[in-house]
Write an enzyme that holds these catalytic residues in place. Structure first.
Site, PDB file in Angstrom:
ATOM      1  CG  ASP A 276       7.725  66.055  10.623  1.00 43.94           C
ATOM      2  OD1 ASP A 276       8.908  66.363  11.031  1.00 43.94           O
ATOM      3  OD2 ASP A 276       7.100  65.635   9.304  1.00 43.94           O
TER       4      ASP A 276
ATOM      5  CE  LYS B 249       4.435  65.483   7.109  1.00 44.01           C
ATOM      6  NZ  LYS B 249       4.900  64.782   7.746  1.00 44.01           N
TER       7      LYS B 249
ATOM      8  CE  LYS C 230       7.688  65.926   5.144  1.00 45.92           C
ATOM      9  NZ  LYS C 230       7.897  65.338   6.633  1.00 45.92           N
TER      10      LYS C 230
END
Length: 222
Positions: free
Chosen positions: A93, A156, A186
């Site tokens: 991430d 995300k 996400k």
């Protein structure tokens, strides 16, 4: 009290990255995270790259790059991601340069994403953190488009460390509309209840980053 939703506890557990990214996290806390993740039946754990490698059979291991500010040079983010994958992470991430997105410099965002994508090639799922709470709708759309163009697998919402806040229903819906099912979405940051999680999933989230996974899952029926 359980939320009214067709999703079961197992359904939601399979969407969770059980997360420990506190700067003062200890190896013992990481071991406890792994044990709790197994007990809860979640999909993945997410830990800081300095805590790798970890032994977590049966769980996906995720980590972060350029975290939490995103103000690292792209090459540094790429090197961090590559080392993490070498040490067993299969999902990364990364944090974009949020200031670049706010300034409308989506070419810089694109270059950032491409650098990390090329560093990990096809060895890891790449999630791109855009800090949606700090961005305008226009910047959210631009950042998501740059992430997709750069080869990301997910967009995300948040690191959970930005003062502007974490995941929001509006931002998740806008992100999901922008990527149109081609990328995952996400939601992370400030998700503490089953109601929060259910609303974000309904808005289009396909993965949840949670540090309070047990409390959230307790609100879903078996």
């Amino acid at each position: 009290m359980t939320v009214s939703t067709p999703l079961t506890r197992a359904d939601v557990a399979d969407m969770i990255d059980h997360t420990l990214l506190a700067p003062d996290a200890t190896p013992a806390q990481v071991e406890a995270l792994i044990a709790e993740a197994r007990e809860l039946g979640v999909y993945a754990i997410c830990v800081s790259p300095s805590m790798l490698p970890v032994r977590a059979p049966g769980l996906v291991v995720a980590t972060v790059a350029g975290f939490p500010s995103g103000k690292h040079h792209s090459l540094v983010k790429g090197a961090e991601a590559r080392l993490a994958v070498d040490q067993g992470a299969v999902e990364v991430d990364m944090v974009i340069d949020v200031g670049a997105a706010l300034a409308g410099d989506f070419n810089a965002v694109l270059a950032d994403v491409i650098t990390v994508r090329e560093a990990t090639v096809d060895r890891a799922v790449l999630k791109v953190i855009i800090e949606s709470a700090a961005l305008t709708d226009e910047a959210i759309v631009g950042a998501c488009r740059a992430a997709e163009q750069g080869g990301a697998d997910f967009v995300k919402t948040s690191t959970g460390f930005h003062p502007a806040g974490g995941a929001g229903v509006h931002a998740v819906r806008l992100m999901a509309e922008t990527v149109g099912g081609r990328l995952g979405v996400k939601a992370s940051g400030g998700i503490r209840t089953a109601e929060d999680a259910a609303a974000l999933i309904a808005a289009g989230a396909t993965r949840l980053g949670l540090s309070k996974s047990a409390a959230v899952l307790a609100g879903f029926a078996d």
